[in-house]
Each structure stands twice: as C-alpha cells, then as structure tokens.
Design an enzyme around this catalytic site. Structure first.
Site, short mmCIF file in Angstrom:
data_model
loop_
_atom_site.label_atom_id
_atom_site.label_comp_id
_atom_site.label_asym_id
_atom_site.label_seq_id
_atom_site.Cartn_x
_atom_site.Cartn_y
_atom_site.Cartn_z
N ASN A 125 132.00 84.60 -46.78
CA ASN A 125 132.49 85.25 -48.00
C ASN A 125 132.04 84.52 -49.26
OD1 ASN A 125 134.59 86.77 -49.73
ND2 ASN A 125 135.23 84.64 -49.94
N LYS A 126 132.09 83.18 -49.21
CA LYS A 126 131.73 82.40 -50.39
C LYS A 126 130.23 82.54 -50.69
CE LYS A 126 132.33 77.88 -52.51
NZ LYS A 126 130.90 77.67 -52.83
N ASP A 156 133.95 73.37 -37.40
CA ASP A 156 134.68 74.63 -37.57
C ASP A 156 134.19 75.67 -36.55
OD1 ASP A 156 136.38 73.89 -39.63
OD2 ASP A 156 134.89 74.32 -41.17
P1 NAP Z 1 126.62 78.55 -37.93
O1 NAP Z 1 125.61 79.40 -38.63
O2 NAP Z 1 126.16 77.55 -36.92
O3 NAP Z 1 127.54 77.75 -38.98
C1 NAP Z 1 127.89 78.24 -40.19
C2 NAP Z 1 128.52 77.15 -41.06
O4 NAP Z 1 129.75 77.67 -41.55
C3 NAP Z 1 128.83 75.81 -40.38
O5 NAP Z 1 128.46 74.75 -41.25
C4 NAP Z 1 130.34 75.87 -40.22
O6 NAP Z 1 130.97 74.59 -40.25
C5 NAP Z 1 130.73 76.64 -41.45
N1 NAP Z 1 132.05 77.26 -41.40
C6 NAP Z 1 132.64 77.94 -40.38
N2 NAP Z 1 133.86 78.36 -40.76
C7 NAP Z 1 134.04 77.93 -42.02
C8 NAP Z 1 135.11 78.06 -42.94
N3 NAP Z 1 136.22 78.71 -42.64
N4 NAP Z 1 134.95 77.52 -44.19
C9 NAP Z 1 133.83 76.86 -44.51
N5 NAP Z 1 132.78 76.70 -43.68
C10 NAP Z 1 132.89 77.24 -42.45
O7 NAP Z 1 127.65 79.55 -37.25
P2 NAP Z 1 128.91 79.25 -36.39
O8 NAP Z 1 129.15 77.79 -36.19
O9 NAP Z 1 128.81 80.14 -35.21
O10 NAP Z 1 130.07 79.78 -37.39
C11 NAP Z 1 130.23 81.15 -37.63
C12 NAP Z 1 130.50 81.32 -39.09
O11 NAP Z 1 129.30 81.12 -39.79
C13 NAP Z 1 130.90 82.73 -39.43
O12 NAP Z 1 132.28 82.94 -39.24
C14 NAP Z 1 130.48 82.81 -40.88
O13 NAP Z 1 131.54 82.50 -41.76
C15 NAP Z 1 129.43 81.71 -41.05
N6 NAP Z 1 128.18 82.34 -41.51
C16 NAP Z 1 127.83 82.11 -42.79
C17 NAP Z 1 126.72 82.71 -43.31
C18 NAP Z 1 126.37 82.44 -44.74
O14 NAP Z 1 127.10 81.68 -45.38
N7 NAP Z 1 125.32 83.08 -45.27
C19 NAP Z 1 125.93 83.55 -42.52
C20 NAP Z 1 126.33 83.78 -41.21
C21 NAP Z 1 127.47 83.16 -40.70
P3 NAP Z 1 130.80 73.50 -39.09
O15 NAP Z 1 129.47 72.87 -39.32
O16 NAP Z 1 131.96 72.56 -39.31
O17 NAP Z 1 130.88 74.21 -37.75
#
Ligand code: NAP
Length: 267
Positions: free
Chosen positions: A163-164, A45
């Site tokens: 968000n989740k 993603d």
């Molecule tokens: P990352 O920290 O390397 O990856 C974040 C994880 O989020 C990866 O496992 C990615 O899946 C998954 N992901 C991305 N979009 C998703 C979606 N729409 N639904 C479910 N899972 C999803 O960061 P990155 O690869 O640069 O991705 C950026 C995204 O990370 C941001 O948009 C944000 O949503 C997420 N993030 C989450 C948190 C948290 O949950 N605490 C904190 C910071 C950022 P893949 O392994 O398939 O790439």
C-alpha cells in the site's frame, strides 16, 4: 503452554529455532506444531505472513510472537539474541495480547465458483495483460470506473507494505479500517479516478467488478491466489482478528519512524 516454532530456511533463523526448541524443552513448555496456543515465527515479516496463513483456521485460539533475524519488522518485535528473555516471558505468560484487523475477500468467479480469503497485509487485483478496467462500488453504489495497473486493498498493519509503495497512507494499527489504493491509475479526458487512497469504515464494503474479459491476477499477502477470470470481488473488514502475545510492545509510530526514517528510540 503449547508452542509452535515457524522458521524460514535461512541458516541464522534455523539456528535461532533450534536454540528456542532446546530452551522450551528445558522450561517444561510443550512443542505442538498442530494445535499451538503460541506461534513463534523466526525470520521476517514475510515469515510471519506465511505462518498466519498456515494457522488461519485456528486464529481464535492462537497468539503470535515474531523474532526477526534481519531488520526490524512490522510484525516482529524480538531480536535473535533475545531468546532467553522471550523464554522468561513465555514461562510467566498471563494471556496478554494485542489484536489487529484483517481483510475479508469474497471472490466470485465467472464460472459461478465463490471463494473466501483472509489477508493480514493486503490483496491486489491486476489484469494479466494490459491495463485493468473495473467498476468500483462502495456499499453497492457505483463510485468510479478505474483504469490502470490495478488496485491494492490493505489492512492498517499492511498499510506500510505494498500500500505504501502504491502511494497509500500509513494507517494507525489502532484503527478499524481498510484502505483502497490505486496502482498506476490512468487519468485523462476519457478516464478519471479519484486519484487518492480511500479509507473504508467497518460498516462499509468495496466491490470491484472487472469490466473486460481476460485473466486477472489476484493476490492475498504472499500468495498469487488465482489467475482465472473474476466476476467480482468484495472487500470488507473481517470479524476475525490476529492476536500477538504482548510481552513487550514497540509503539506503532516508533516502528514506522525506525523502519522508514531510521530514527532510533534514543536518538
Ligand atoms: P517479498 O517481495 O519477499 O518482501 C516484500 C517486503 O515487504 C519485505 O521486505 C517484507 O519484510 C516487507 N513487508 C511485509 N509485510 C510488511 C508490512 N506489513 N509492513 C512493511 N513491510 C512489510 O514478499 P514476501 O516476503 O512474500 O511478502 C509479501 C508482501 O510483500 C506482500 O504482502 C506485499 O505487501 C509486499 N509486496 C510489496 C510490493 C511493493 O512494495 N511494490 C510488491 C509486491 C509485494 P521482511 O523483509 O521483514 O520479510
């Protein structure tokens, strides 16, 4: 049919990208990385998010296809071993697509500058040091004074991402809505927030005005956009959408169940 291949740097993704290029040439389809009609991403993603921003000025004429080389993704429907089937679908393409809402972000900086951003997943706002205090308005009416780590504003397809983790709801990808979720809000006798996620309709918008001086951390999907002082940010559902070539379609709730619960279609 003009096709771009956008791969991450992993060895398995690069191998799939090379195989794709060879088969595209053999099918007399055209590789065009500058002005493609179809963008095939190879990775996860995160790779699709990066490709989305790379091509965000051409969204009206592009459809995306995601191949995942790791686990099932929310934007990636194809497995790395299904390249032949994908090439068949491209050769027989009849323009079928599915579209999803995007998030418009209007940023007003303290120095008078203005910036417009577009997110596929979400935007977060935090303070660089200490907790963030911000006035939150819905349609220009003050809704609450937020205090906590920050706020996350997400699209329906982004609702399964940050968000989740912040306790937001998973929204059906068929809804035209954006969601505001709190990141570690402080609730005591002095500070009070709603304490639950908010879901905003297409005719509404949310404005966040930081109430203290100091650097803010503003993100848009994978990017840290700015750490300048921010005067206000306005979030609304964008008029633009992202389109995916719908050669096959994993039903949204099946994807959620498979990704988070581990239930496979034939279980
Ligand atoms: P990352 O920290 O390397 O990856 C974040 C994880 O989020 C990866 O496992 C990615 O899946 C998954 N992901 C991305 N979009 C998703 C979606 N729409 N639904 C479910 N899972 C999803 O960061 P990155 O690869 O640069 O991705 C950026 C995204 O990370 C941001 O948009 C944000 O949503 C997420 N993030 C989450 C948190 C948290 O949950 N605490 C904190 C910071 C950022 P893949 O392994 O398939 O790439």
């Amino acid at each position: 049919m003009k096709i771009a291949i956008f791969s991450n740097d992993g060895p398995s993704s690069r191998k799939v990208a090379e195989a794709l290029k060879a088969k595209i040439a053999a099918e007399h389809l055209t590789i065009d990385d500058d002005h493609p009609e179809i963008v095939i991403t190879v990775g996860g993603d995160g790779t699709l998010l990066t490709a989305f921003h790379h091509y965000q000025d051409q969204l009206a004429s592009i459809r995306f296809v995601g191949i995942h080389t790791g686990h099932l993704g929310f934007y990636t429907d194809w497995r790395d071993y299904e390249v032949d089937q994908l090439i068949d679908s491209l050769a027989n393409d009849n323009g079928q697509s599915v579209t999803y809402p995007l998030l418009d972000i209007g940023v007003e900086y303290d120095n008078g500058a203005y910036e417009k951003l577009l997110a596929l997943n979400e935007s977060t706002l935090k303070r660089a040091m200490g907790t963030m205090q911000a006035n939150v308005y819905i349609k220009d009416k003050l809704f609450e004074l937020f205090r906590g780590d920050g706020l996350c504003v997400s699209t329906p397809t982004g609702s399964t991402a940050y968000n989740k983790s912040a306790g937001g709801a998973v929204l059906s990808s068929e809804l035209e809505a954006i969601q505001v979720s709190e990141i570690a809000s402080i609730n005591n006798r002095v500070f009070r927030t709603l304490g639950s996620p908010l879901i905003i309709s297409p005719s509404e918008w949310v404005r966040v005005e930081p109430a203290q001086e100091g650097e803010m951390l503003l993100t848009c999907d994978t990017e840290l956009v700015s750490h300048q002082q921010v005067k206000a940010i306005t979030y609304r559902i964008s008029k633009q959408k992202i389109a995916f070539a719908q050669y096959r379609h994993t039903q949204f709730w099946q994807r959620v169940s498979e990704s988070f619960i581990g239930v496979k279609p034939n279980d």
